[in-house]
Motif scaffolding. Structure first.
Motif, PDB file in Angstrom:
ATOM      1  N   ASP A 176      35.742  28.030  44.046  1.00 26.93           N
ATOM      2  CA  ASP A 176      37.108  27.851  44.527  1.00 26.93           C
ATOM      3  C   ASP A 176      37.848  26.724  43.815  1.00 26.93           C
ATOM      4  O   ASP A 176      39.086  26.643  43.890  1.00 26.93           O
ATOM      5  CB  ASP A 176      37.110  27.570  46.038  1.00 26.93           C
ATOM      6  CG  ASP A 176      36.656  28.774  46.861  1.00 26.93           C
ATOM      7  OD1 ASP A 176      36.694  29.896  46.321  1.00 26.93           O
ATOM      8  OD2 ASP A 176      36.254  28.574  48.024  1.00 26.93           O
ATOM      9  N   THR A 229      46.045  34.634  34.081  1.00 29.92           N
ATOM     10  CA  THR A 229      46.299  34.147  35.433  1.00 29.92           C
ATOM     11  C   THR A 229      44.998  33.600  35.999  1.00 29.92           C
ATOM     12  O   THR A 229      43.902  34.016  35.599  1.00 29.92           O
ATOM     13  CB  THR A 229      46.816  35.272  36.344  1.00 29.92           C
ATOM     14  OG1 THR A 229      45.763  36.216  36.587  1.00 29.92           O
ATOM     15  CG2 THR A 229      48.009  35.991  35.717  1.00 29.92           C
ATOM     16  N   THR A 261      43.708  34.126  38.852  1.00 30.01           N
ATOM     17  CA  THR A 261      42.965  35.171  39.559  1.00 30.01           C
ATOM     18  C   THR A 261      42.170  36.031  38.590  1.00 30.01           C
ATOM     19  O   THR A 261      40.970  36.309  38.808  1.00 30.01           O
ATOM     20  CB  THR A 261      43.930  36.053  40.367  1.00 30.01           C
ATOM     21  OG1 THR A 261      44.620  35.236  41.315  1.00 30.01           O
ATOM     22  CG2 THR A 261      43.172  37.141  41.098  1.00 30.01           C
ATOM     23  N   GLU A 262      42.791  36.460  37.487  1.00 32.74           N
ATOM     24  CA  GLU A 262      42.102  37.346  36.551  1.00 32.74           C
ATOM     25  C   GLU A 262      41.043  36.594  35.744  1.00 32.74           C
ATOM     26  O   GLU A 262      39.928  37.108  35.547  1.00 32.74           O
ATOM     27  CB  GLU A 262      43.116  38.006  35.621  1.00 32.74           C
ATOM     28  CG  GLU A 262      44.027  38.993  36.322  1.00 32.74           C
ATOM     29  CD  GLU A 262      44.913  39.753  35.349  1.00 32.74           C
ATOM     30  OE1 GLU A 262      44.372  40.484  34.492  1.00 32.74           O
ATOM     31  OE2 GLU A 262      46.142  39.599  35.439  1.00 32.74           O
TER      32      GLU A 262
END
Length: 542
Positions: A57, A272, A274-275
Motif C-alpha cells: 500500500d 498510473t 494503479t496500473e
C-alpha cells in the motif's frame, strides 16, 4: 534484519537481543536500540531504516516513518539497494566488504541510512559534532549507499565529523511521473532521511543544527533541488554540490517519458499508480532500461535529454519541487544556506570512455552535439571561434560538458549570489592517471578524492591500482576543505566566496591549488545569457 544469533522477529516487529556479536557499540534512537561496530577508531552503524519499505500500500507513496522495534537491532550490514538499472562493469558496485558478502536487512527495506561517528562521539551523545549527509549519484536510476567507495570512515575519523549516507528510491519507483502518485518520490525520501538525522543524530554525537548536505552528479542535482524545496527548509545549513547536472524535467516531458516506459510493459499500459502497482519493481527497471537504450533515436521527441541515456530527473511539478533551482535561488529562497559548488574540467570524457567513443568522435558527432546543446543560435561557429585550436573531439567534449555539468554548476553559484547568499566555487583540473592519462579530470574523479577510498567502483580505473602520493595529497586537501566547511572553519582568506566581478575559484590541480579567476572563461561567456530551467516537451507525442 540481521542479528547475530537469531533472525526471528515477532509479529510486533521486535528484534531479539543480540548476544555473541563481534565487539561493537550500542546506543538508542527513537525507533529502538542499535548495535554497531568499531572500525579503525570509528563507530559504524549500517542499514538503519529511516522509513517503512515502500511496497504494498506504500508503493509510489511519500515515505512513511519507520516502525520501531524491541530489543537490539544489529546494525552491522548495509541495507539492500533500491531496484535499479545495472551500470557498466567499470562502474558496478561491489557490495562485498571485508568478507561480509551481500547487504543484510529485509529484501524490501530499501530506505536505510548508515552512520560513521568518531568512536568517542558514538559513546558521547553530547559531543555535538558537525554532520555531513551524503547523497549518491547514478543518473537517478542507479547507485547505493552500500558502495564501498562511499565508506565514510576516513572522512569521519580525519575530519572529526559524523558522516551519514542514505539510499533513496530510483528510476520508476523514485522519479518517473506517475498519475496518482506524488512527484519526485526519491527527493521526498531524501527529505525523510534528513528528518531522521534531525531527530536521531544527537545519539551518535552529531549536532542536528550543523548539518551539511553533499552529493555528486545526480546527488548534486538532488542537493540543488533540496535547496529550494520548502519541505527541506531548516534541515541543513550548508551544502556541497559536486558536478550539478542541468536536466530537470517539466511535467509534460516527464509524463511523455513515463508513457513510453509504461508502453514497454504491454499494450495499453498507462503510467498510473494503479496500473504500475501490478508489476514487480524489476519489471519497471527493465522497461526503463529499454527506453534508456533507445533514447538517442528520440531526440525530436525529447530534445537534448535524449542524448543523456537517462529517462529520469527531478520534475519541476510546482508542488514538491516548485521551481527549477537556478530560478528559485536567484530569488533568495536559500540565501541563508552556505554553498560550495563546482565541477571537473573534462566531465564528458568518462562517458566517452565507457561508451567506447574516446578517440573516435569526428566532425559529424561534434556538429550534432553543438546543435543539440549549444546555448545560442550559431553555437557551432561560436564554439569554434572561442576554441580555434580544438579538434572535433574536444569541441564535442566541451559543449556536452558545459551543457550537462559545467555551466549548470557555475550558474547555480551565480544564482545563489544573485539571491543574496554566499557560494564558493571550485574546478578540479588534476589529470587522472588511469588509462594512461586519457581520462583527464573526468566526471566522478572527485569521488575517490572526497572519501579517500581508492579500491572500489571507478577508483581503480581513474586512479590506478595504487594511489600515488599526489593523489593521496589531493584527496587530503579535498577532505580537509569539505570538513572545514562543515565545521565552520573554512575562512574567506583560504577560499574567497564567488562574486560576479572577481569570480574567485579554487582550482584543484594537485599541486598549488590556487585561487584564481574562473578558468573556463570562454564557456562562461558563451553561456552567460542562457537560463537553466525545466526542460519542455519539444515534439509531439508518438
Amino acid at each position: 534484519m540481521t542479528v547475530a544469533d537469531s533472525d526471528s522477529t515477532s509479529d510486533s516487529g521486535s528484534v531479539e537481543t543480540v548476544t555473541g556479536a563481534d565487539p561493537g557499540t550500542e546506543l538508542s534512537i527513537a525507533a529502538g536500540r542499535l548495535r554497531g561496530r568499531r572500525e579503525d577508531g570509528v563507530a559504524v552503524f549500517r542499514g538503519i531504516p529511516y522509513a517503512q519499505p515502500p511496497v504494498g500500500d506504500l508503493r509510489f507513496a511519500a515515505p512513511s516513518p519507520a516502525v520501531g522495534w524491541e530489543g537490539v537491532r544489529d546494525a552491522g550490514e548495509y541495507g539492500p539497494p533500491c531496484p535499479q538499472t545495472a551500470l557498466p562493469d567499470q562502474m558496478r558496485v561491489s557490495r562485498e566488504r571485508d568478507g561480509e558478502g551481500d547487504a543484510g536487512g529485509d529484501a524490501d527495506e530499501w530506505l536505510t541510512v548508515n552512520v560513521w561517528s568518531p568512536a568517542q562521539a558514538g559513546e558521547d551523545p553530547g559531543a555535538r559534532l558537525p554532520v555531513m549527509v551524503w547523497i549518491h549519484g547514478g543518473a537517478y536510476m542507479a547507485g547505493t549507499a552500500g558502495d564501498p567507495g562511499y565508506d565514510g570512515g576516513r572522512l569521519a575519523r580525519e575530519g572529526n565529523v559524523v558522516v551519514v549516507t542514505l539510499n533513496y528510491r530510483l528510476g520508476v519507483e523514485g522519479f518517473a511521473w506517475i498519475e496518482g502518485a506524488p512527484a519526485n518520490r526519491g527527493l521526498l525520501d531524501q527529505v525523510a532521511a534528513l528528518e531522521w538525522v534531525r531527530d536521531n543524530i544527537a545519539a551518535f554525537g552529531g549536532d542536528p543544527g550543523r548539518v551539511t548536505l553533499f552529493g555528486e552528479s545526480a546527488g548534486a542535482g538532488s542537493v540543488a533541488a533540496l535547496l529550494v524545496m520548502e519541505r527541506a527548509a531548516g534541515l541543513f545549513t550548508r551544502a556541497i554540490a559536486q558536478s550539478v547536472p542541468g536536466p530537470y524535467f517539466s511535467p509534460e516531458l516527464a509524463e511523455d517519458i513515463s508513457t513510453a516506459i509504461a508502453a514497454e510493459l504491454g499494450p495499453g499500459i498507462r503510467p498510473t499508480a494503479t496500473e504500475l502497482a501490478g508489476f514487480a519493481p524489476d519489471r519497471l527497471v527493465a522497461a526503463g532500461t529499454v527506453v534508456a537504450g533507445k533514447m538517442l533515436g528520440w531526440e525530436e521527441r525529447w530534445g537534448g535529454v535524449a542524448r543523456t541515456a537517462s529517462p529520469y530527473s527531478p520534475v519541476v511539478d510546482g508542488e514538491v519541487l516548485p521551481r527549477a533551482p537556478w530560478e528559485a535561488l536567484a530569488d533568495g529562497v536559500a540565501r541563508d544556506v552556505e554553498l560550495i559548488v563546482g565541477h571537473n574540467q573534462n566531465e564528458y570524457r568518462l562517458f566517452a570512455a565507457l561508451s567506447g567513443q574516446l578517440g573516435r568522435i569526428g566532425e559529424e558527432q561534434a556538429l550534432a552535439a553543438l546543435s543539440a546543446f549549444g546555448p545560442v543560435a550559431g553555437s557551432e561557429a561560436a564554439y569554434r571561434a572561442a576554441h580555434p585550436d580544438a579538434d572535433a573531439e574536444l569541441l564535442h567534449e566541451l559543449v556536452f560538458s558545459d551543457w550537462l555539468f559545467r555551466m549548470p554548476s557555475l550558474h547555480l553559484a551565480q544564482a545563489q549570489v544573485t539571491g543574496g547568499g554566499r557560494a564558493r566555487v571550485y574546478e578540479l583540473t588534476w589529470q587522472a592517471p588511469g588509462m594512461g592519462g586519457a581520462l583527464g579530470a573526468c566526471h566522478a574523479l572527485d569521488l575517490p578524492l572526497t572519501f579517500g577510498n581508492f579500491t572500489s567502483g571507478l577508483a581503480p580505473l581513474l586512479i590506478g591500482a595504487e594511489p600515488s602520493a599526489e593523489a593521496e595529497a589531493l584527496s587530503a586537501r579535498f577532505r580537509a576543505a569539505w570538513t572545514a566547511f562543515a565545521s565552520d572553519r573554512l575562512t574567506d582568506a583560504q577560499w574567497p566566496p564567488y562574486d560576479p566581478e572577481e569570480r574567485h575559484v579554487l582550482v584543484l590541480d594537485g599541486e598549488k591549488n590556487p585561487v584564481t579567476a574562473y578558468p573556463e572563461e570562454d564557456s562562461r561567456l558563451l553561456w552567460e545569457s542562457h537560463r537553466f530551467t525545466a526542460l519542455p516537451l519539444p515534439g509531439e507525442r508518438a
